[in-house]
Scaffold this active site. Structure first.
Site, PDB file in Angstrom:
ATOM      1  N   HIS A   1      47.390  -0.757   7.685  1.00 19.64           N
ATOM      2  CA  HIS A   1      48.437  -1.408   6.898  1.00 19.64           C
ATOM      3  C   HIS A   1      48.254  -1.166   5.420  1.00 19.64           C
ATOM      4  O   HIS A   1      49.217  -1.133   4.673  1.00 19.64           O
ATOM      5  CB  HIS A   1      48.458  -2.893   7.213  1.00 19.64           C
ATOM      6  CG  HIS A   1      48.776  -3.134   8.636  1.00 19.64           C
ATOM      7  ND1 HIS A   1      50.022  -2.876   9.154  1.00 19.64           N
ATOM      8  CD2 HIS A   1      48.019  -3.511   9.671  1.00 19.64           C
ATOM      9  CE1 HIS A   1      50.008  -3.126  10.431  1.00 19.64           C
ATOM     10  NE2 HIS A   1      48.791  -3.504  10.779  1.00 19.64           N
TER      11      HIS A   1
ATOM     12  N   ARG B   1      69.114  11.054  17.827  1.00 20.37           N
ATOM     13  CA  ARG B   1      69.243  12.326  18.543  1.00 20.37           C
ATOM     14  C   ARG B   1      68.569  12.183  19.903  1.00 20.37           C
ATOM     15  O   ARG B   1      67.432  11.700  19.974  1.00 20.37           O
ATOM     16  CB  ARG B   1      68.571  13.444  17.755  1.00 20.37           C
ATOM     17  CG  ARG B   1      68.564  14.736  18.572  1.00 20.37           C
ATOM     18  CD  ARG B   1      68.002  15.872  17.794  1.00 20.37           C
ATOM     19  NE  ARG B   1      66.552  15.804  17.670  1.00 20.37           N
ATOM     20  CZ  ARG B   1      65.843  16.693  16.971  1.00 20.37           C
ATOM     21  NH1 ARG B   1      66.462  17.666  16.323  1.00 20.37           N
ATOM     22  NH2 ARG B   1      64.536  16.588  16.906  1.00 20.37           N
TER      23      ARG B   1
ATOM     24  N   GLU C   1      72.778  24.134  15.793  1.00 19.90           N
ATOM     25  CA  GLU C   1      71.512  24.814  15.515  1.00 19.90           C
ATOM     26  C   GLU C   1      71.348  26.090  16.329  1.00 19.90           C
ATOM     27  O   GLU C   1      70.262  26.664  16.381  1.00 19.90           O
ATOM     28  CB  GLU C   1      70.324  23.853  15.702  1.00 19.90           C
ATOM     29  CG  GLU C   1      70.295  23.097  17.000  1.00 19.90           C
ATOM     30  CD  GLU C   1      69.151  22.088  17.086  1.00 19.90           C
ATOM     31  OE1 GLU C   1      68.222  22.122  16.276  1.00 19.90           O
ATOM     32  OE2 GLU C   1      69.200  21.251  18.005  1.00 19.90           O
TER      33      GLU C   1
ATOM     34  N   ASN D   1      66.600  24.360  10.740  1.00 22.46           N
ATOM     35  CA  ASN D   1      65.296  24.892  11.158  1.00 22.46           C
ATOM     36  C   ASN D   1      65.474  25.825  12.351  1.00 22.46           C
ATOM     37  O   ASN D   1      65.009  26.961  12.358  1.00 22.46           O
ATOM     38  CB  ASN D   1      64.326  23.763  11.536  1.00 22.46           C
ATOM     39  CG  ASN D   1      64.268  22.673  10.483  1.00 22.46           C
ATOM     40  OD1 ASN D   1      64.586  22.910   9.333  1.00 22.46           O
ATOM     41  ND2 ASN D   1      63.879  21.483  10.879  1.00 22.46           N
ATOM     42  N   ASP D   2      66.174  25.306  13.368  1.00 24.62           N
ATOM     43  CA  ASP D   2      66.401  26.150  14.538  1.00 24.62           C
ATOM     44  C   ASP D   2      67.482  27.189  14.279  1.00 24.62           C
ATOM     45  O   ASP D   2      67.391  28.318  14.752  1.00 24.62           O
ATOM     46  CB  ASP D   2      66.762  25.288  15.761  1.00 24.62           C
ATOM     47  CG  ASP D   2      65.513  24.731  16.405  1.00 24.62           C
ATOM     48  OD1 ASP D   2      64.551  25.497  16.570  1.00 24.62           O
ATOM     49  OD2 ASP D   2      65.481  23.526  16.705  1.00 24.62           O
TER      50      ASP D   2
ATOM     51  N   CYS E   1      70.771  18.236   8.711  1.00 21.17           N
ATOM     52  CA  CYS E   1      69.561  17.423   8.900  1.00 21.17           C
ATOM     53  C   CYS E   1      68.309  18.286   8.995  1.00 21.17           C
ATOM     54  O   CYS E   1      67.207  17.763   9.126  1.00 21.17           O
ATOM     55  CB  CYS E   1      69.677  16.499  10.105  1.00 21.17           C
ATOM     56  SG  CYS E   1      69.884  17.362  11.658  1.00 21.17           S
TER      57      CYS E   1
HETATM   58  C1  PEP Z   1      66.472  21.559  13.098  1.00 25.56           C
HETATM   59  O1  PEP Z   1      66.311  22.367  14.021  1.00 25.56           O
HETATM   60  O2  PEP Z   1      66.825  21.893  11.952  1.00 25.56           O
HETATM   61  C2  PEP Z   1      66.266  20.126  13.330  1.00 25.56           C
HETATM   62  C3  PEP Z   1      66.616  19.216  12.434  1.00 25.56           C
HETATM   63  O3  PEP Z   1      65.659  19.747  14.479  1.00 25.56           O
HETATM   64  P1  PEP Z   1      64.089  19.938  14.774  1.00 25.56           P
HETATM   65  O4  PEP Z   1      63.442  20.390  13.510  1.00 25.56           O
HETATM   66  O5  PEP Z   1      63.621  18.624  15.248  1.00 25.56           O
HETATM   67  O6  PEP Z   1      64.111  20.979  15.840  1.00 25.56           O
HETATM   68 MG    MG Z   2      66.135  21.677  16.055  1.00 25.11          MG
END
Ligand code: PEP
Ligand code: MG
Length: 548
Positions: free
Chosen positions: A188, A331, A430, A453-454, A501
């Site tokens: 904590h 999600r 994605e 990201n993906d 995101c």
């Molecule tokens: C992404 O792919 O950009 C994403 C937000 O999901 P994660 O990074 O959890 O695959």
């Molecule tokens: Mg992703």
């Protein structure tokens, strides 16, 4: 100068006097009593007083550090009234005919040892909580008040470890930093340091004696070091660092409560990404407008078996309630590829990133999917919840998902269970296929959130886990930027909203560009919200577009 090194749990610089925290530890004597029932009555009223004190602490903490960090005091109230704990104390008083103080201290010690021996790290961490509550009851029985730090000026608090009730009772204006000899990154102390935005160093072998008490020191929460009696050179260097930090913080603090609006009146929602409920304190502290991505798979990754509907419901409900009416986008399970949980017994794959993952697992194991959907829907009765589906590649998939969702809703209707009948549903964009199909997909859902990201890994054919490909990985690749624009336009054409995101959303060098593209939302790690708000408020989007 002596330098002590520990583990930094929150960055920042603090310069000031060290104050060794002295616990108000009373010695507990074992005394024989005549009237055991009177002793039990004394214990019962001390328990009631402890619960009342903890409620007051809870309310104080909610105001100071937010609901999520305050919850520990609710948990403590429950511990005080825990049946096993109470039974143990009463039985010691009755069978040994001893005073309540002794029975409570004895029970506290036993329970603490029991927790310390548990395998689960989380439960081991709770041993300190048990000690905390038993000491509180003992203090009440002895007619003792609370404790605090005894200093006129702000200090660097040095302690063996700090119990949550100790940290919250301290006057926050008097604390520059926390340094503890023990404690974990989950303790904590570190959670509160993060929430309070002050540097903290744990597992630091600093002596808790007059050797350091009252001495000048510097805590460097970047390096995890404590400099006791720093040399003039070190002091000057750290003072400069502190000054820069303070300037940055002050500027950002001023932005709390302000709108995310550009100079020419364009608005954008700035939401936070979270992986578990521990992040909620930061969400509140950084003034996020909502949660744009709750990576629910972390609940599954943290379990040794499938989390039940009720377990999930409790977590989603907590998030929805903490956000108190602000949007929470959950999600659904995005497991597989780099996120593996053994109990899923997923087959070994040649190409896991392109394998059985995320929505594909949910559609092949509808019972797992339905359990999660039921939990999310039930939580939607307690706040503003949206559902988002990952790794979508086709309209057919979305239709299949909507079919399953409709079945789950019908089941809840039959059982008379409340949920938000108009719950918003959206998808992650994605995969390149979902970008190409964005217009068709926009007709089926309420929103898009781009997982850059993906999307980058699949578009550039670069494994996001493979560091040796870093030199080929261009997160600003024109293909990606073009795709982002295509997705926003497709969403807007059908009256839907679009956000980002993935990590790119937090890239400050692109904030203006995202505004120019017309994004409605960016969901980023909590600490990024205010820096982005700053840029948004300084941008004139039409001038930016004209200057391109
Ligand atoms: C992404 O792919 O950009 C994403 C937000 O999901 P994660 O990074 O959890 O695959
Ligand atoms: Mg992703």
């Amino acid at each position: 100068m002596i330098v002590y090194e520990g583990k930094a749990v929150f960055e920042g610089i603090a310069i000031g006097k060290l104050s060794v925290y002295k616990k108000n530890e009373e010695t507990v004597k074992r005394e024989k009593v005549e009237d055991v029932e009177a002793e039990i009555a004394r214990y019962t009223s001390a328990r009631e007083e402890a619960v009342a004190q903890l409620q007051a602490l809870y309310e104080k903490a909610v105001k100071e550090v937010g609901e999520a960090s305050a919850e520990i005091f609710e948990a403590h109230q429950m511990m005080v009234d825990d049946d096993d704990f109470v039974e143990s104390v009463e039985s010691i008083i009755r069978t040994q005919e001893v005073n309540a103080e002794y029975a409570v201290a004895e029970t506290g010690d036993n329970f603490k040892k029991m927790f310390e021996e548990m395998e689960d790290e989380y439960f081991r961490g709770r041993a300190a909580d048990i000690k905390d509550i038993s000491e509180r009851i003992v203090r009440i029985l002895q007619g003792n008040g609370g404790e605090g730090i005894d200093s006129e000026e702000p200090v660097i608090v040095v302690a063996d470890d700090l119990a949550p009730s100790e940290t919250v009772q301290m006057d926050k204006d008097k604390i520059l930093s926390f340094v503890t000899v023990h404690g974990s990154a989950n303790s904590h102390t570190s959670i509160l340091a993060k929430t309070m935005n002050i540097p903290a160093v744990i597992t630091c072998p600093i002596p808790l004696t007059d050797e350091v008490d009252g001495k000048e020191a510097v805590v460097d929460g970047f390096e995890g070091k404590v400099y006791v009696e720093p040399t003039p050179e070190v002091l000057a260097e750290k003072q400069k660092l502190l000054q820069t930090e303070l300037e940055k913080k002050a500027l950002l603090e001023e932005l709390k409560g302000k709108e995310n609006v550009t100079l020419d009146g364009q608005k954008i929602n700035l939401y936070a990404n979270i992986g578990n409920t521990k992040d909620l304190g930061l969400v509140v502290k950084n003034d996020a407008g909502g949660i744009g991505l709750f990576r629910s798979e972390f609940i599954y990754l943290g379990s040794s078996d499938y989390p039940t509907e009720d377990e999930q419901f409790a977590i989603y409900k907590q998030v929805a309630e903490t956000l108190a009416g602000k949007k929470v986008i959950i999600r659904t399970l995005d497991i597989g590829a780099d996120k593996q949980a053994d109990y899923f017994q997923l087959p070994a794959e040649e190409n896991p990133a392109m394998g059985l993952r995320a929505i594909r697992i949910c559609l092949t194991r509808p019972e797992v999917f339905k359990t999660q959907l039921r939990a999310i829907l039930r939580a939607s009765a307690f706040g503003k919840v949206s559902i988002m589906f990952p790794m979508i590649i086709s309209v057919d998939e979305v239709k299949e998902i909507q079919g399953i969702l409709a079945e789950v809703k019908a089941e809840l209707d039959d059982e008379g269970i409340a949920y938000d009948k108009n719950i918003e549903t959206g998808i992650m964009i994605e995969t390149p296929a979902s970008v190409i199909m964005a217009e068709e997909l926009a007709k089926e859902v309420d929103f898009f959130s781009i997982g850059t990201n993906d999307l980058t890994q699949y578009t550039l054919a670069i494994d996001r886990q493979n560091q040796s490909l870093d030199k080929f990985y261009d997160s600003h690749h024109p293909a990606i930027l073009k795709m982002l624009k295509m997705v926003v336009d497709a969403a807007h054409k059908y009256g839907k909203w679009a956000g980002i995101c993935g990590e790119l959303g937090a890239d400050l060098s692109l904030t203006k560009e995202f505004l120019a593209m017309g994004f409605d939302e960016l969901s980023v790690s909590p600490g990024r919200i205010l820096p982005i708000r700053k840029i948004v408020r300084e941008t004139d989007v039409s001038a930016y577009k004209a200057g391109k």
